[in-house]
Design a protein around this motif. Structure first.
Motif, PDB file in Angstrom:
ATOM      1  N   HIS B 198       8.964 -31.924  -2.426  1.00 49.63           N
ATOM      2  CA  HIS B 198       8.989 -32.098  -0.974  1.00 49.63           C
ATOM      3  C   HIS B 198       8.280 -33.391  -0.525  1.00 49.63           C
ATOM      4  CE1 HIS B 198       8.333 -30.804   3.215  1.00 49.63           C
ATOM      5  NE2 HIS B 198       7.041 -30.868   3.030  1.00 49.63           N
ATOM      6  N   CYS B 201      10.131 -36.650   0.737  1.00 50.98           N
ATOM      7  CA  CYS B 201      11.532 -36.390   1.061  1.00 50.98           C
ATOM      8  C   CYS B 201      11.808 -37.014   2.427  1.00 50.98           C
ATOM      9  CB  CYS B 201      11.809 -34.886   1.113  1.00 50.98           C
ATOM     10  SG  CYS B 201      13.479 -34.504   1.691  1.00 50.98           S
ATOM     11  N   ARG B 203      13.479 -36.099   4.649  1.00 50.99           N
ATOM     12  CA  ARG B 203      13.654 -35.075   5.687  1.00 50.99           C
ATOM     13  C   ARG B 203      12.313 -34.497   6.144  1.00 50.99           C
ATOM     14  NH1 ARG B 203      19.461 -33.520   4.780  1.00 50.99           N
ATOM     15  NH2 ARG B 203      19.998 -34.811   2.999  1.00 50.99           N
ATOM     16  N   ASN B 204      11.197 -35.057   5.682  1.00 51.09           N
ATOM     17  CA  ASN B 204       9.882 -34.508   6.016  1.00 51.09           C
ATOM     18  C   ASN B 204       9.662 -34.343   7.523  1.00 51.09           C
ATOM     19  OD1 ASN B 204       7.709 -35.766   3.329  1.00 51.09           O
ATOM     20  ND2 ASN B 204       9.135 -34.082   3.405  1.00 51.09           N
ATOM     21  N   TYR B 207      11.358 -31.398   8.661  1.00 51.81           N
ATOM     22  CA  TYR B 207      10.655 -30.202   8.184  1.00 51.81           C
ATOM     23  C   TYR B 207       9.519 -29.852   9.125  1.00 51.81           C
ATOM     24  CZ  TYR B 207       7.695 -27.220   5.337  1.00 51.81           C
ATOM     25  OH  TYR B 207       6.930 -26.180   4.897  1.00 51.81           O
ATOM     26  N   CYS B 221      16.341 -30.862   7.753  1.00 57.05           N
ATOM     27  CA  CYS B 221      15.687 -30.301   6.577  1.00 57.05           C
ATOM     28  C   CYS B 221      16.553 -29.180   5.985  1.00 57.05           C
ATOM     29  CB  CYS B 221      14.322 -29.759   6.978  1.00 57.05           C
ATOM     30  SG  CYS B 221      13.510 -28.844   5.676  1.00 57.05           S
ATOM     31  N   LEU B 222      16.526 -29.080   4.653  1.00 52.69           N
ATOM     32  CA  LEU B 222      17.374 -28.102   3.963  1.00 52.69           C
ATOM     33  C   LEU B 222      16.636 -26.790   3.681  1.00 52.69           C
ATOM     34  CD1 LEU B 222      18.789 -30.651   1.329  1.00 52.69           C
ATOM     35  CD2 LEU B 222      19.856 -29.995   3.488  1.00 52.69           C
ATOM     36  N   PHE B 223      15.387 -26.708   4.158  1.00 54.88           N
ATOM     37  CA  PHE B 223      14.572 -25.545   3.798  1.00 54.88           C
ATOM     38  C   PHE B 223      15.002 -24.269   4.513  1.00 54.88           C
ATOM     39  CE2 PHE B 223      10.784 -22.967   4.998  1.00 54.88           C
ATOM     40  CZ  PHE B 223      10.537 -22.425   3.751  1.00 54.88           C
ATOM     41  N   CYS B 228      16.569 -24.988   0.189  1.00 48.55           N
ATOM     42  CA  CYS B 228      15.731 -25.974  -0.505  1.00 48.55           C
ATOM     43  C   CYS B 228      14.414 -25.355  -0.973  1.00 48.55           C
ATOM     44  CB  CYS B 228      15.439 -27.178   0.381  1.00 48.55           C
ATOM     45  SG  CYS B 228      14.582 -28.459  -0.558  1.00 48.55           S
TER      46      CYS B 228
END
Ligand code: SF4
Ligand code: SF4
Lengths: 479, 335
Positions: B198, B201, B203-204, B207, B221-223, B228
């Motif tokens: 992470h 990333c 995308r932080n 996130y 974000c993919l979480f 993710c």
């Protein structure tokens, strides 16, 4: 007549575990058996899992062509759902798969094939450029890989084992500035191919259409000194044109289908005449493979994988795929013959589907693909989508056929209540190194080895070259 | 010159493919920094030193010293795996024998370390790692195994491992710069596995504000939706980067599946969806208490800037300028 049986394994500079047992009479191979010796059980691993898991799991079948496996899994799911990917995804997917093929072809040439000429019985001075970890060509080929990997990274994120190809499309949109960057990296790699592999511009090579034209081309200094020219000279000198042929039947599911459905290298089946390819004509035989015999010869859509290691009448973990009941060869040579590529067709006419022609076809295909990667990149439209959500696969059957670097790859899938009920894989090397079938007919390599001279069983160099000309990947074969 | 014996066991060749991708330095230079001759490897074994299986035998009998034993792939300890070494012994037995005499043994990749994909599902072939089976000590060599150097098997997981992790670990061992204190609880060198995928990333920011992608190819974000595992995966992928430093899994638009973990792959299903209970993901970021996570994420969602909210679900950038002219709705979201 003295008949000797010798088993060769492992092979150096080869992917996966392979054993070749040959019977030799008067210094010549009279029959052979190819065994895949390592079973890992991928098909049974997938039973009961979410269909999307196949994308993650099957790309671990092979470290070199994993992206192609995951593409076949995604395609099988798409065929079950009856959906298509957006245009950009088809272009980006082609770029990824073509780069995987080029990497695989050049890895084979520089790491597996060419270095053998440096060793006994050849010990060629001219081949010193191919010496592992030391020869100038070997070193540069490994170094230049970076440029091509950079293109792959911009589109697929990471590799091996990228999950960028999904049923709904590709996961990474590419921006205009990244496309420019990719073009730049690609041109760096092109320069390596032009300077070192060919000794001329890509276009000049691509204009060769016949054996006499190739011979004239080889006569010029810069071409002869290139890696391809050196390889051709060594092959002609050591008779690679005269070994490894068989009464070939060729198979291709069609390679790299363009954004509008046309294929760069069309599908087909060729046994003198080229006919339409129909995956429904494929069956798999297990009479000589360590699997339960119950099923006999089954179409892969209803194939079974029940290991039976106790069967001592079997000799391979690979099954024997057949097209219309007969063995078939797949790979760059098959694709280019079916595509009626003039140079390769003429070479095959003169030298047969020999070790030399198979290897030239592999290099030629890399060069054709390299040109195409640039064209596909240029067609990507960053303003348009790369991905369109696909529904969940709940029940039904699907088939995903994709041309992998080494030939035709098929994944067959059956889903019930959202879970995989059956999963069958037929790989390129599965075709090429297949064991004998239900009527004891040998596979392509097994037949191609007959007649190959083995003057010194400690150094079966010609035999190794015939085996390697198929670029076997035993990881894939026995999955 | 030292001897580095590299054995390909129950594998897919992926670690070797990854090794070939080494850049900064490229592989030949990287091998030179190791000052080692590569023995036994499918590609690099030098016939002049003898046939590969003969070299393996010499290594096992102690006739040829092994400074480093590197194993790629899981092992099948119970069944003779029929692997190609012509001799009678199954490969697992060779590895067991050579590990006793080698100065140090290194497991390359998640399969060699923990069993990995080769040991997933019901694992009928009972594939396992060298000194771990999934997250339990044991494996082929047993929990108490120590190499002659006094360290356990050094694990370099990853499916496949990043070339820097492989070369860096081998180099540190050769240079006497790595001992047990430098390894984490799964015997991975902390220097490579002490961070999270992470970290760094791109995308932080998404996130932080829980601005999540709803489908692939979107920038969020993919979480939250797409599975993710980067916030609990111990690796440095997004800082180190792959493929000539151009990418990573999440930069490629697909989730990190925590491939460096002992529980990969089965511990991380569903792969492409985030399992949730009552709207809260069941596997929360490493070290973050659930109550805090729920509180913070609720707040940050409320605080999420419009720019992120829109971009998270768009496959291409929605600029601030466009935002104003598109006040009525996210017309730039083409998906
Ligand atoms: S996509 Fe994954 S790694 Fe990236 S910020 Fe989100 S949770 Fe972290
Ligand atoms: S990002 Fe995660 S899944 Fe991807 S390589 Fe790194 S650790 Fe493995």
């Amino acid at each position: 007549m003295v008949r000797k049986t010798i088993a060769f394994s492992p092979f150096t500079r080869l992917e996966g575990d392979l054993q070749i047992r040959v019977d030799i009479e008067n210094g010549q191979i009279v029959s052979s058996r190819a065994s895949g010796t390592l079973y890992r059980g991928f098909e049974t691993m997938l039973r009961g899992r979410d269909p999307l898991d196949a994308i993650v799991i099957t790309c671990r079948v092979c470290g070199q062509c994993g992206l192609t496996h995951s593409a076949a899994a995604a395609e099988a799911i798409r065929s079950l759902l009856g959906v298509r990917m957006p245009r950009n995804a088809r272009l980006a997917g082609n770029v990824m798969l073509a780069i995987e093929a080029i990497l695989s072809h050049f890895t084979h040439f520089y790491l597996s094939f060419a270095p053998d000429f440096t060793e006994p019985p050849y010990c060629e001075r001219q081949a010193q450029i191919f010496l592992p970890l030391a020869g100038s060509s070997f070193l540069r080929a490994l170094r230049e890989r970076e440029a091509l990997l950079g293109v792959l990274g911009l589109i697929a994120g990471k590799w091996p084992n990228s999950l960028a190809i999904q049923p709904g499309g590709t996961t990474r949109p590419v921006t205009a500035s990244e496309i420019r960057r990719a073009h730049g990296l690609l041109s760096e790699y092109l320069r390596f191919v032009e300077e070192q592999v060919l000794g001329c511009e890509l276009e000049e090579w691509l204009q060769l259409r016949s054996v006499p034209e190739l011979e004239r081309w080889l006569g010029s200094g810069s071409h002869a000194a290139g890696d391809l020219g050196t390889f051709a000279a060594l092959s002609l000198r050591h008779g690679l044109t005269g070994i490894g042929s068989w009464p070939a039947r060729f198979l291709s599911s069609g390679g790299w289908s363009g954004p509008d459905g046309e294929t760069l290298l069309p599908p087909g089946f060729h046994d003198g005449l080229t006919r339409e390819f129909d995956s429904a004509r494929i069956t798999e035989h297990v009479k000589h493979s360590w699997y339960d015999l119950r099923g006999g010869a089954l179409p892969p859509a209803s194939g079974e994988t029940e290991p039976a290691p106790e069967r001592d009448d079997a000799y391979s973990w690979a099954k024997a795929p057949r097209y219309e009941g007969q063995p078939a060869e797949t790979g760059p040579l098959a694709r280019l013959i079916i595509a009626q590529d003039p140079l390769i067709a003429d070479l095959a006419k003169k030298y047969g589907p020999s070790a030399f022609v198979r290897e030239i076809a592999r290099l030629h295909e890399s060069i054709r693909l390299l040109k195409q990667v640039g064209a596909w990149l240029g067609e990507v439209d960053p303003e348009e989508p790369f991905y369109q959500e696909a529904p969940q696969a709940l029940s039904g059957t699907g088939v995903g056929l994709v041309e992998a670097p080494r030939g035709t790859l098929g994944h067959w899938l059956r889903v019930e209540e959202g879970k995989i009920q059956n999963y069958q894989i037929i790989t390129p090397t599965g075709w090429n190194l297949s064991p004998r079938d239900s009527v004891d007919e040998p596979g392509p390599l097994e037949t191609a080895l007959v007649g190959v001279p083995v003057p010194d069983p400690d150094r079966p160099a010609a035999m190794a070259y015939v085996v390697k000309s198929f670029d076997p990947c035993l990881y894939c074969t026995v999955h | 010159m030292a001897n580095l014996l590299w054995i390909q066991a129950v594998c897919c060749g992926g670690e070797t493919a990854s090794l070939l991708n080494s850049d900064h330095p490229h592989l030949p230079a990287a091998l030179r920094t190791l000052g080692a001759t590569l023995l036994g490897h499918g590609y690099f074994h030098d016939q002049d030193t003898g046939r590969a299986e003969q070299v393996i035998e010499e290594c096992a009998s102690g006739k040829r010293h092994v400074d480093l034993l590197a194993v790629e792939g899981a092992v099948h300890p119970q069944a003779p795996d029929g692997s190609a070494w012509a001799s009678a012994k199954p490969l697992a037995e060779w590895i067991r024998a050579i590990a006793q005499v080698a100065d140090c043994t290194v497991a390359i990749g998640t399969c060699a370390s923990f069993g990995g994909v080769m040991a997933c599902g019901r694992n009928p072939l009972r594939a396992t790692g060298l000194q771990f089976h999934r997250d339990q000590k044991g494996g082929l060599l047993g929990a108490s195994f120590r190499s002659k150097m006094g360290v356990p098997v050094v694990n370099v997981p990853g499916c496949p491992a990043h070339p820097d992790w492989i070369i860096g670990t081998l180099w540190a061992l050769r240079a006497n710069r790595l001992d047990e204190a430098d390894l984490d609880r799964f015997n991975r060198p902390r220097v490579f596995y002490g961070k999270l995928a992470h970290h760094a990333c791109p995308r932080n920011e998404y996130y932080e504000f829980k601005a999540s992608a709803a489908a692939y190819s979107q920038q969020g974000c993919l979480f939250e939706n797409l599975g993710c595992k980067g916030t609990l995966c111990e690796s440095d992928c997004n800082e180190r980067l792959w493929l000539a430093r151009t990418g990573s899994c999440t930069r490629g638009g697909f989730p990190c599946l925590s491939c460096t973990s002992p529980l990969f792959p089965d511990g991380f299903t569903p792969f492409f969806k985030t399992a949730k209970i009552g709207g809260i993901p069941t596997s929360l970021p490493l070290d973050v208490p659930k109550a805090w996570y729920v509180g913070i994420s609720g707040l940050s969602k409320l605080a999420c800037p419009e720019r992120l909210r829109r971009n998270a679900v768009s496959f291409k950038p929605v600029w601030a300028g466009n935002q104003e002219s598109n006040e009525d709705g996210p017309q730039n979201d083409r998906l």
